[in-house]
Design an enzyme around this catalytic site. Sequence first.
Site, PDB file in Angstrom:
ATOM      1  N   HIS A 143      -9.737   1.472   0.874  1.00  0.00           N
ATOM      2  CA  HIS A 143      -9.579   0.297   1.732  1.00  0.00           C
ATOM      3  C   HIS A 143     -10.672   0.200   2.808  1.00  0.00           C
ATOM      4  O   HIS A 143     -10.397  -0.179   3.947  1.00  0.00           O
ATOM      5  CB  HIS A 143      -8.189   0.302   2.356  1.00  0.00           C
ATOM      6  CG  HIS A 143      -7.647  -1.052   2.666  1.00  0.00           C
ATOM      7  ND1 HIS A 143      -8.307  -1.950   3.477  1.00  0.00           N
ATOM      8  CD2 HIS A 143      -6.514  -1.666   2.272  1.00  0.00           C
ATOM      9  CE1 HIS A 143      -7.574  -3.052   3.566  1.00  0.00           C
ATOM     10  NE2 HIS A 143      -6.485  -2.915   2.842  1.00  0.00           N
TER      11      HIS A 143
ATOM     12  N   HIS B 258       0.808  -1.230   0.000  1.00  0.00           N
ATOM     13  CA  HIS B 258       0.000   0.000   0.000  1.00  0.00           C
ATOM     14  C   HIS B 258       0.836   1.274   0.000  1.00  0.00           C
ATOM     15  O   HIS B 258       0.583   2.206   0.766  1.00  0.00           O
ATOM     16  CB  HIS B 258      -0.967  -0.009   1.185  1.00  0.00           C
ATOM     17  CG  HIS B 258      -1.971  -1.121   1.159  1.00  0.00           C
ATOM     18  ND1 HIS B 258      -2.476  -1.641  -0.014  1.00  0.00           N
ATOM     19  CD2 HIS B 258      -2.570  -1.821   2.166  1.00  0.00           C
ATOM     20  CE1 HIS B 258      -3.345  -2.599   0.273  1.00  0.00           C
ATOM     21  NE2 HIS B 258      -3.414  -2.745   1.578  1.00  0.00           N
TER      22      HIS B 258
ATOM     23  N   GLU C 294     -11.581  -4.186  -2.688  1.00  0.00           N
ATOM     24  CA  GLU C 294     -10.704  -3.120  -3.178  1.00  0.00           C
ATOM     25  C   GLU C 294     -10.478  -3.287  -4.672  1.00  0.00           C
ATOM     26  O   GLU C 294      -9.799  -4.209  -5.092  1.00  0.00           O
ATOM     27  CB  GLU C 294      -9.350  -3.196  -2.466  1.00  0.00           C
ATOM     28  CG  GLU C 294      -9.423  -3.266  -0.961  1.00  0.00           C
ATOM     29  CD  GLU C 294      -8.154  -3.894  -0.361  1.00  0.00           C
ATOM     30  OE1 GLU C 294      -7.044  -3.488  -0.723  1.00  0.00           O
ATOM     31  OE2 GLU C 294      -8.289  -4.804   0.469  1.00  0.00           O
TER      32      GLU C 294
HETATM   33  C1  GLA Z   1      -4.768  -5.499   2.127  1.00  0.00           C
HETATM   34  C2  GLA Z   1      -3.924  -6.684   2.045  1.00  0.00           C
HETATM   35  C3  GLA Z   1      -4.092  -7.514   3.263  1.00  0.00           C
HETATM   36  C4  GLA Z   1      -3.842  -6.713   4.502  1.00  0.00           C
HETATM   37  C5  GLA Z   1      -4.683  -5.503   4.519  1.00  0.00           C
HETATM   38  C6  GLA Z   1      -4.333  -4.582   5.650  1.00  0.00           C
HETATM   39  O1  GLA Z   1      -6.071  -5.768   1.850  1.00  0.00           O
HETATM   40  O2  GLA Z   1      -4.154  -7.442   0.893  1.00  0.00           O
HETATM   41  O3  GLA Z   1      -3.211  -8.577   3.214  1.00  0.00           O
HETATM   42  O4  GLA Z   1      -2.493  -6.335   4.536  1.00  0.00           O
HETATM   43  O5  GLA Z   1      -4.538  -4.785   3.315  1.00  0.00           O
HETATM   44  O6  GLA Z   1      -4.291  -5.234   6.861  1.00  0.00           O
END
Ligand code: GLA
Length: 354
Positions: free
Chosen positions: A182, A111, A318
Amino acid sequence: MITNFEQLEQDMASTPSFDGQLAKLVHLTNSNGMSVSFMDIGATWLSCSIPVNEEAREVLLRSPNMAEHMEQNAYFGAIVGRFANRIAKGQFELEGKRYQLGVNNDENSLHGGLEGFDKKRWAIFEQGTQQVVFMLHSESGDQGYPGNIDIKVTYTLNNSNELSIVYEATTDQTSPVNLTNHAYFNLAGNNSGNKSLDHELQLNAAHYLPTDSGLIPTGELKAVQDTSFDFSEAKLVGKDFLTEHDQKIAGGYDHAFVFQPEVADGESVAAVLVAPAKEVVMKVKTTKPAIQFYSGNFLAGTPGKSKNYELYDGLCLETQYFPDGPNKPEWGANRGFLKSGELYQHQTVYQFEF
Ligand code: GLA
C-alpha cells in the site's frame, strides 16, 4: 548531518510499536545511489530514495514517527492482507459455510479487518544488502478467516532500479488471500507540493470495476473507453478528475482496473507513472489480474513526515485480485481464493527511471 537511514531509525524505532517492542528496520541500497527501507511491522516499505539532479528525493509518503504510524489508517507502505481491499459487510460464503470478518470500514471489512497484516510483526527471515525476506504465520480464525496460512514476502532492489516484491503463501484450508503493498507515491518528492493529480498515468486496462458508495464493486466490468477511467494512453490524473458519477461517489479514483491477461505476465509494463516535471518515471509490472488506482482521497489531515498531508498528496497503485471477489462467484480465478496444496505466488515490480 544525520543520514536518511539514521532519521528513519530515530522516527520509527525509538518508541514501541503495537506489541510494546521496537520495530526493526532494514535498509537496502543499489549501485546507482537508490535506497529503500522497510520495517518488520507490517513488512512495511518505509522509504524509497532516488538521486535526482544529485539530490536524494524521497518518493514515498510515511508517518512522522511510530506513534502516528500506529494511529493512521492510510496503510502507508504496508503489506495488506489477508485480503486487500474490501469485502462487503465482512462476510462471505465458502463451501456452504458463512464467515464473518472484522468490520472496520463502515459496514465493510477493509485490508484484512481490525488487525490486518499491516499491524503485525513479521519475522525477518533473511536479509542482505539488496534483499530482505519477511515471513508471517496467520492462524485459522485470525480476523475471522479460515485456514492457517504461511506468508513470505521478498523485497529485492536490483541495479536496474527495480524494487520487486515477491509474494508467496500456502494454506491448509481454502481461504481468501489477496496480498498487496500500500505504498503512496509522489514522484516529485513527498514534500514537493505536487499532487497525485499532477502526475501522468498510463494503465494497460480496458475495464474497471465501478462501485457502490461504500466502494464495493457492483459486479460490472465496465469498458474504460469514452470514460474518465480511460488511461490506456498516458493522461494527467487531474484531467478528467471527478467528472463522472463513478468517481464522485469515491471522491476521486479508488477503483480496480482490470489488466488484459497478456499484460499480467510479470514482464510487460502494466502501468506507468510520470512525475509532474517528467524527470522521474515509475513502471509497474505484475502477475496480478488488477490494480487498485487510489488517488489519495482520504489523506487529508493524516500526519506525515514532511507535513500534515492534504488531499491527493500521493497515490497508490496496488496490484491485487478483484475487490470483494469472495462474494462474486462470476469472477472465477480473479476472486482471490487460495486452496490447500496450492502455492500463492505473485510478483510486482516498481521500476524507477531517473
Ligand atoms: C485503499 C482503499 C481506499 C482507502 C485506502 C486507505 O486503497 O481502496 O479506499 O481506504 O486504502 O485509506
